[in-house]
Design a protein around this motif. Sequence first.
Motif, short mmCIF file in Angstrom:
data_model
loop_
_atom_site.label_atom_id
_atom_site.label_comp_id
_atom_site.label_asym_id
_atom_site.label_seq_id
_atom_site.Cartn_x
_atom_site.Cartn_y
_atom_site.Cartn_z
N ALA A 152 43.84 28.23 47.82
CA ALA A 152 43.12 27.19 47.06
C ALA A 152 42.22 27.83 46.01
CB ALA A 152 42.29 26.32 48.01
N GLU A 153 41.55 28.92 46.35
CA GLU A 153 40.68 29.59 45.38
C GLU A 153 41.48 30.17 44.22
OE1 GLU A 153 37.19 31.05 48.48
OE2 GLU A 153 38.93 32.34 48.14
N LEU A 154 42.63 30.75 44.51
CA LEU A 154 43.46 31.32 43.45
C LEU A 154 43.98 30.22 42.52
CD1 LEU A 154 44.78 33.71 42.08
CD2 LEU A 154 46.63 33.58 43.78
N VAL A 155 44.43 29.12 43.09
CA VAL A 155 44.90 27.99 42.28
C VAL A 155 43.77 27.45 41.42
CG1 VAL A 155 45.75 25.60 42.37
CG2 VAL A 155 46.79 27.35 43.81
N GLU A 156 42.59 27.28 42.01
CA GLU A 156 41.44 26.78 41.25
C GLU A 156 41.07 27.71 40.11
OE1 GLU A 156 38.41 26.23 44.20
OE2 GLU A 156 39.39 24.46 45.03
N ALA A 157 41.14 29.01 40.34
CA ALA A 157 40.81 29.97 39.29
C ALA A 157 41.80 29.87 38.15
CB ALA A 157 40.77 31.39 39.85
N ILE A 158 43.07 29.84 38.47
CA ILE A 158 44.11 29.78 37.43
C ILE A 158 44.04 28.47 36.66
CG2 ILE A 158 46.61 29.69 37.03
CD1 ILE A 158 46.88 31.68 39.42
N ALA A 159 44.07 27.35 37.40
CA ALA A 159 44.06 26.05 36.74
C ALA A 159 42.74 25.80 36.00
CB ALA A 159 44.32 24.94 37.76
N GLY A 160 41.64 26.20 36.62
CA GLY A 160 40.34 25.98 35.99
C GLY A 160 40.19 26.74 34.68
N MET A 161 40.61 27.98 34.67
CA MET A 161 40.50 28.76 33.44
C MET A 161 41.44 28.22 32.37
SD MET A 161 39.93 32.59 34.91
CE MET A 161 39.39 33.32 33.36
N ALA A 162 42.65 27.83 32.78
CA ALA A 162 43.59 27.28 31.80
C ALA A 162 43.07 25.96 31.24
CB ALA A 162 44.97 27.09 32.44
N LEU A 163 42.59 25.08 32.08
CA LEU A 163 42.07 23.79 31.60
C LEU A 163 40.87 23.97 30.68
CD1 LEU A 163 42.38 21.53 34.77
CD2 LEU A 163 43.60 21.27 32.61
N MET A 164 39.97 24.85 31.04
CA MET A 164 38.81 25.06 30.20
C MET A 164 39.22 25.65 28.85
SD MET A 164 35.82 24.44 29.84
CE MET A 164 34.19 24.69 30.37
N VAL A 178 47.01 34.98 28.18
CA VAL A 178 47.59 34.99 29.53
C VAL A 178 47.31 36.34 30.19
CG1 VAL A 178 49.75 34.97 30.84
CG2 VAL A 178 49.34 33.24 29.08
N HIS A 179 47.56 37.44 29.48
CA HIS A 179 47.36 38.77 30.04
C HIS A 179 45.90 39.01 30.40
CE1 HIS A 179 47.79 43.03 30.75
NE2 HIS A 179 46.80 43.24 29.90
N ARG A 180 44.98 38.70 29.48
CA ARG A 180 43.56 38.92 29.73
C ARG A 180 43.07 38.06 30.90
NH1 ARG A 180 40.76 36.99 25.95
NH2 ARG A 180 42.39 36.23 24.60
N THR A 181 43.50 36.81 30.96
CA THR A 181 43.09 35.91 32.04
C THR A 181 43.63 36.38 33.38
OG1 THR A 181 42.96 34.07 30.48
CG2 THR A 181 43.14 33.51 32.82
N ALA A 182 44.89 36.77 33.42
CA ALA A 182 45.48 37.25 34.66
C ALA A 182 44.79 38.53 35.14
CB ALA A 182 46.97 37.50 34.47
N THR A 183 44.45 39.41 34.21
CA THR A 183 43.74 40.64 34.55
C THR A 183 42.36 40.32 35.13
OG1 THR A 183 44.93 41.88 32.86
CG2 THR A 183 42.85 42.83 33.64
N LEU A 184 41.66 39.40 34.51
CA LEU A 184 40.34 39.00 34.99
C LEU A 184 40.42 38.43 36.42
CD1 LEU A 184 37.32 38.62 34.24
CD2 LEU A 184 37.95 36.35 33.41
N ILE A 185 41.38 37.55 36.64
CA ILE A 185 41.53 36.96 37.99
C ILE A 185 41.94 38.02 38.99
CG2 ILE A 185 42.93 35.36 39.36
CD1 ILE A 185 43.04 33.55 36.81
N THR A 186 42.89 38.85 38.64
CA THR A 186 43.38 39.88 39.56
C THR A 186 42.24 40.83 39.95
OG1 THR A 186 45.58 39.75 38.61
CG2 THR A 186 45.08 41.71 39.89
N ARG A 187 41.46 41.26 38.97
CA ARG A 187 40.33 42.16 39.29
C ARG A 187 39.31 41.45 40.19
NH1 ARG A 187 39.57 45.02 33.42
NH2 ARG A 187 41.38 46.37 33.62
N GLY A 188 39.14 40.15 39.98
CA GLY A 188 38.17 39.41 40.78
C GLY A 188 38.56 39.25 42.23
N ILE A 189 39.84 39.29 42.54
CA ILE A 189 40.28 39.10 43.93
C ILE A 189 40.79 40.40 44.55
CG2 ILE A 189 40.81 36.66 43.56
CD1 ILE A 189 43.79 37.39 43.51
N SER A 190 40.75 41.49 43.80
CA SER A 190 41.29 42.76 44.29
C SER A 190 40.49 43.30 45.45
CB SER A 190 41.31 43.80 43.17
OG SER A 190 42.26 43.44 42.20
N ALA A 191 41.19 44.07 46.29
CA ALA A 191 40.55 44.70 47.44
C ALA A 191 39.64 45.83 46.96
CB ALA A 191 41.62 45.26 48.37
#
Length: 191
Positions: A152-164, A178-191
Amino acid sequence: MTTDLGRPRDPRIDDSVLGATVELLGTSGYADLSVDAIAKRAGTSKPAIYRRWPSKAHLVHEAVFPISEATELPDTGSLAGDVREMVRRSTAVLTTPAARAAMPGLLAEMATDPTLHAKLLERFGDVTGRGITDRLDNAVSRGEVRPDVTAAELVEAIAGMALMAIITRNHALDDDWVHRTATLITRGISA
């Protein structure tokens, strides 16, 4: 044993109604879209539409956000690749003329009708629940993502950033976005 009464539904009517809905959204917008106009454009009747969809919002949601190959989750073999593809696909769907026209009305109706909100989100339950959870579990086992990150958090991050971004920008969301947004999300959830 259950026996169906009456004629089986004609799938051509479904396709025609969904197509007419997308076409009309592009010209009239959500607020001015009527089931009567959709029926006329599709060459069918309002009762035929209401037998298939309980409301305009349900119909518009299915027409604008179809469950198809585009909603199948990618499996690129890496969390970064999966997130990038999810962002790309979400952006592609959300930036269509029909989606841009439908979103304000759908969001308003979903905000005031919790049962509609639940029903519309239920359409994507398998994709957002089981599918993304499986991808996250695989990424946890590879050491790519923190175990506390939820689908749910991953979906919210993706959809929320795209909608905004759609709301705040007057231009298309390109591959660089797309690349910058995906990188930002990936770094935010990375181990």
